[in-house]
Design an enzyme around this catalytic site. Structure first.
Site, PDB file in Angstrom:
ATOM      1  N   LYS A 285       0.873  -1.325  -0.184  1.00 47.30           N
ATOM      2  CA  LYS A 285      -0.144   0.201  -0.110  1.00 47.30           C
ATOM      3  C   LYS A 285       0.797   1.525   0.125  1.00 47.30           C
ATOM      4  O   LYS A 285       1.877   1.035   0.500  1.00 47.30           O
ATOM      5  CB  LYS A 285      -0.947   0.130   1.340  1.00 47.30           C
ATOM      6  N   ARG A 359     -10.205 -11.653   2.030  1.00 50.49           N
ATOM      7  CA  ARG A 359     -11.332 -12.385   1.320  1.00 50.49           C
ATOM      8  C   ARG A 359     -10.538 -13.930   1.748  1.00 50.49           C
ATOM      9  O   ARG A 359     -11.585 -14.823   1.623  1.00 50.49           O
ATOM     10  CB  ARG A 359     -11.544 -12.200  -0.028  1.00 50.49           C
TER      11      ARG A 359
HETATM   12  N1  BES Z   1      -7.905  -3.503   4.681  1.00 50.66           N
HETATM   13  C1  BES Z   1      -8.396  -3.692   3.022  1.00 50.66           C
HETATM   14  C2  BES Z   1      -9.631  -2.622   3.272  1.00 50.66           C
HETATM   15  C3  BES Z   1      -9.808  -0.898   3.135  1.00 50.66           C
HETATM   16  C4  BES Z   1      -9.408  -0.122   2.290  1.00 50.66           C
HETATM   17  C5  BES Z   1     -10.095  -1.188   4.693  1.00 50.66           C
HETATM   18  C6  BES Z   1      -9.815   1.004   3.170  1.00 50.66           C
HETATM   19  C7  BES Z   1     -10.367   0.101   5.613  1.00 50.66           C
HETATM   20  C8  BES Z   1      -9.689   0.967   4.829  1.00 50.66           C
HETATM   21  C9  BES Z   1      -8.431  -4.761   2.309  1.00 50.66           C
HETATM   22  O1  BES Z   1      -7.506  -5.349   2.596  1.00 50.66           O
HETATM   23  C10 BES Z   1      -7.897  -4.263   0.609  1.00 50.66           C
HETATM   24  O2  BES Z   1      -6.699  -4.045   0.446  1.00 50.66           O
HETATM   25  N2  BES Z   1      -8.484  -4.225  -0.480  1.00 50.66           N
HETATM   26  C11 BES Z   1      -8.243  -3.750  -1.638  1.00 50.66           C
HETATM   27  C12 BES Z   1      -8.729  -4.746  -2.545  1.00 50.66           C
HETATM   28  C13 BES Z   1      -8.282  -4.772  -3.860  1.00 50.66           C
HETATM   29  C14 BES Z   1      -6.886  -5.319  -4.072  1.00 50.66           C
HETATM   30  C15 BES Z   1      -9.139  -5.510  -4.786  1.00 50.66           C
HETATM   31  C16 BES Z   1      -8.710  -2.347  -1.720  1.00 50.66           C
HETATM   32  O3  BES Z   1     -10.018  -2.016  -0.983  1.00 50.66           O
HETATM   33  O4  BES Z   1      -8.279  -1.582  -2.353  1.00 50.66           O
HETATM   34 ZN    ZN Z   2      -5.465  -5.974   1.700  1.00 46.36          ZN
END
Ligand code: BES
Ligand code: ZN
Ligand code: ZN
Length: 505
Positions: A285, A359
């Site tokens: 990230k 997931r």
């Molecule tokens: N933990 C994140 C989702 C999240 C985003 C929680 C913002 C709280 C605030 C999750 O694991 C994630 O990173 N999801 C990705 C999925 C993508 C790679 C398909 C996302 O939402 O960017």
């Molecule tokens: Zn994630």
């Protein structure tokens, strides 16, 4: 905070502050307000009026939602202060408004150095439901996120709350609501406290220890699966996320068994995502805002909070809570994009993005919950940033399987609990998004949008025919700006809904 309920006449209430609420109306001085007005020297409805009528006529309070009017030394009352809180239009008023009013009043008085206050319910509101809402509002509003500050202002605290406006005949209903509200709100704060912990103070192992302590204190059965057991069970999807971290994963299993379960009643499975820190793994990230990813375990914390509440509320159904806990780190052994993993169910997964890890861990947790015998599943997870795009920080995203009855039951509970939730579509066409090219499934779509639905469909593949609802709380589990009724930080969202759902059996 001590909480009690009294049946005294309001003029005789000896307290630092008497709080009540006023409606937006052509004449806000009615009912109990008129009683206070008379105590303050007015004649009922007469043109001479008391202090309140004069203030209302001068436009000092209008009843607009959460407008505060503070009066010192109100004449005719024993209370040192009278705080009037706007409650909006009477026909739109409900428990959700009352919960916010009680919370906002507590924070308002706390910040002004008041330690003890009484909350007077208006005429017709002396019910168990009102008492529950007021106590929930007050107890959750009292929660602060200053645990690690060393210069805390120790003089700002609320010592006691007294509920008033109940007659002798209404007292036992009020006390019942009070006790229930207290259990639910304290469990919500228990969950918020876990979410507030930074990842160095809350690893999967520490979360498991805290869950175990909570279960033992509450009289719930608990089983902590360590990395050896997780490997033995072939939870390949969970292990693939955990392998990038030095911290071993845990699966926390907490079970509530009723003493009087009716034959044929369901076994409810509560599954909560607990990524104690989500760096994204190799699909890392951006640095900006990454610190917030300590709250990526909010779904798991919520489920543990629900179990804590259920232990005290004693529903008639069996509930099994499964919380997969891990870090998502880009260590030397971390999984890499394109890696193919075999989940506990046997289904293979192509991990196209290591940041779509929630997931993966839910897949194995749901498979395990089914193995333990659950007949209905709810999962709660900070799953996707896309749900923030769709619903902002207002509504929880709700996704269901073909069994709309189970989803409807959850949505009904959300309404009753005053939590905003919105059902999202799950048409079969979206299922194509998670079909893999080189494995059974892939963990992200191929750039066609619908990120939250894609995530939900991935999880649904593992729920199979078991009725299942997924709650995406990524947008609602963390409050970025303080609200008049809630501190900045973890919200504990979805806990009240789930407690209501289980209690409705
Ligand atoms: N933990 C994140 C989702 C999240 C985003 C929680 C913002 C709280 C605030 C999750 O694991 C994630 O990173 N999801 C990705 C999925 C993508 C790679 C398909 C996302 O939402 O960017
Ligand atoms: Zn994630
Ligand atoms: Zn995550």
């Amino acid at each position: 905070m001590q909480i009690n309920l009294v049946t005294q006449l309001l003029a005789a209430l000896d307290t630092e502050a008497l709080v009540t609420y006023v409606f937006e109306d052509t004449d806000p001085v009615q009912g109990r307000l008129a009683e206070i007005d008379q105590a303050a020297g007015g004649t009922s409805g007469g043109p001479s009026g008391g202090l309140l009528r004069k203030l209302a006529q001068a436009g000092e309070f209008s009843g607009k939602t959460l407008e505060f009017t503070l009066l010192h030394a109100p004449p005719g009352l024993k209370a040192a202060r009278l705080l009037l809180v706007g409650a909006g239009k009477r026909d739109q008023f409900n428990s959700a408004t009352l919960r916010k009013i009680a919370g906002a009043a507590l924070r308002y008085l706390k910040s002004r150095g008041v330690h003890k206050f009484a909350f007077l319910v208006r005429e017709n509101d002396a019910t168990d439901e009102s008492a529950q809402a007021i106590v929930e509002g007050a107890v959750t509003a009292d929660f602060e996120t200053d645990k690690y500050k060393t210069d805390k202002k120790n003089d700002k605290f609320i010592e006691s709350l007294t509920l008033a406006g109940y007659s002798d005949a209404e007292k036992s209903a009020g006390e019942k609501g009070l006790a229930k509200g207290r259990i639910i709100a304290e469990s919500q704060n228990f969950a918020r406290d876990l979410v507030n912990e930074p990842s160095n103070k809350l690893t999967p192992r520490i979360l498991a220890e805290k869950a175990e302590a909570m279960a033992r204190e509450s009289g719930l059965a608990v089983d902590i699966l360590d990395d050896r057991k997780i490997t033995e069970l072939k939870m390949g999807a969970l292990l693939s996320v955990a392998q990038g971290s030095i911290e071993p994963p845990r699966v926390i299993v907490v079970t509530y068994t009723p003493s009087n379960a009716k034959p044929g009643s369901p076994v409810i499975g509560l599954v909560g995502k607990a990524v104690t820190f989500d760096t994204g793994g190799i699909s890392i990230k951006p640095a900006d805002g990454m610190e917030k990813m300590k709250y990526d375990m909010a779904g798991g914390a919520t489920m543990l909070g629900v179990m804590r509440a259920l232990a005290a509320l004693k529903p008639n159904v069996k509930v099994i809570c499964v919380v997969p806990a891990t870090e998502n780190m880009p260590g030397g052994r971390a999984q890499k994009p394109g890696d193919i993993q075999t989940s506990m169910s046997g289904k293979t997964i192509e991990v196209l993005n290591t940041d779509a890890e929630g997931r993966l861990i839910l897949a194995d947790a749901i498979t395990y919950a089914k193995q333990l015998g659950v007949t209905h599943i709810v999962d709660s997870a900070t799953l996707t940033g896309a749900i923030v795009v769709a619903l902002a920080n207002i509504n929880v995203g709700v996704f269901g399987s073909a069994d709309q009855g189970w989803t409807d039951k959850l949505l009904t509970s959300a309404k009753a609990a005053g939590e905003k939730m919105w059902q999202m579509p799950m048409d079969d066409e979206y299922r194509e998004f998670v079909k893999g090219s080189f494995a059974d499934l892939q963990n992200i779509g191929s750039g066609k949008g619908g990120g939250s639905i894609t995530g939900a469909w991935f999880i649904r593949e593992f729920a199979g025919d078991t009725p299942w609802v997924h709650l995406d709380i990524a947008g609602t589990a963390w409050n970025d700006d303080p609200k008049p009724w809630l501190a900045k930080g973890p919200t504990g969202v979805s806990l009240r809904t789930l407690v209501h759902l289980v209690m409705s059996y």
